[in-house]
Design an enzyme around this catalytic site. Sequence first.
Site, PDB file in Angstrom:
ATOM      1  N   GLY A 190       0.907  -1.124  -0.079  1.00  0.00           N
ATOM      2  CA  GLY A 190      -0.047   0.012   0.104  1.00  0.00           C
ATOM      3  C   GLY A 190       0.958   1.277  -0.013  1.00  0.00           C
ATOM      4  CD  GLN A 198       3.410   5.757   2.672  1.00  0.00           C
ATOM      5  OE1 GLN A 198       2.390   5.273   2.201  1.00  0.00           O
ATOM      6  NE2 GLN A 198       4.472   5.283   2.940  1.00  0.00           N
ATOM      7  CB  CYS A 242       5.416   2.175   7.224  1.00  0.00           C
ATOM      8  SG  CYS A 242       4.981   3.755   6.248  1.00  0.00           S
ATOM      9  CG  LEU A 243       6.463   0.895   0.815  1.00  0.00           C
ATOM     10  CD1 LEU A 243       6.011   1.360  -0.399  1.00  0.00           C
ATOM     11  CD2 LEU A 243       7.569  -0.020   0.606  1.00  0.00           C
ATOM     12  CG  HIS A 265      -0.342   1.195   7.149  1.00  0.00           C
ATOM     13  ND1 HIS A 265       0.840   0.799   8.341  1.00  0.00           N
ATOM     14  CD2 HIS A 265       0.204   1.984   6.521  1.00  0.00           C
ATOM     15  CE1 HIS A 265       1.975   1.367   7.820  1.00  0.00           C
ATOM     16  NE2 HIS A 265       1.599   1.914   6.754  1.00  0.00           N
ATOM     17  CD  GLU A 266      -0.941   2.382   2.871  1.00  0.00           C
ATOM     18  OE1 GLU A 266      -0.484   3.543   2.575  1.00  0.00           O
ATOM     19  OE2 GLU A 266      -0.083   1.275   3.021  1.00  0.00           O
ATOM     20  CG  HIS A 274       0.290   6.565   5.473  1.00  0.00           C
ATOM     21  ND1 HIS A 274       1.547   7.007   6.155  1.00  0.00           N
ATOM     22  CD2 HIS A 274       0.651   5.418   5.328  1.00  0.00           C
ATOM     23  CE1 HIS A 274       2.465   6.302   6.136  1.00  0.00           C
ATOM     24  NE2 HIS A 274       1.988   5.158   5.675  1.00  0.00           N
TER      25      HIS A 274
HETATM   26 NI    NI Z   1       2.846   3.382   5.615  1.00  0.00          NI
END
Ligand code: NI
Length: 158
Positions: free
Chosen positions: A46, A51, A91-92, A133-134, A137
């Site tokens: 995701g 991000q 997380c990226l 999670h997304e 953000h």
């Molecule tokens: Ni993330």
Amino acid sequence: MAIRNIRIMGDPVLSKTAKEVDGVTPRIRQLILDMLDTMYEAGGVGLAAPQVGILKRIVVIDVTPEGNSPIVLINPVIVESSGKQIGDEGCLSLPGKAGVVTRPNYVKVKAYDINMREVIYEGTELLARAFCHELDHLDGHMYVEKVEGSLHDTQAES
Ligand code: NI
């Protein structure tokens, strides 16, 4: 194919609230396509627009191992959730780390797709976790705020 630069935790853009999207302009369509490319290239499940430095309420998700079921969410809201799952999350924007986060095991999301048509998605397990999670953000929250215990290192996967 255009890969965007993924912002890393500590970047101020990751703690800001993203703005609603009024319509999908060619620029926003390109952003969404780039977000998908960026997510797949980074091996993530995701990615949220903040991000990649864009404060818009846009999320892309694909939890399938094949990476062939992209979900695009514009202005997503959680309309229902239930149950509980406890598990590792990463997380990226924080490569190489993970930590235990409790999330609902079932989540129903209402959003708009890339054509601004209303869509409803229901997810359990990893997909429910990805939705939570997304969407966090978009409100400037990272999973690390919810980690129980401490972060640990993950093995390099990509
Ligand atoms: Ni993330």
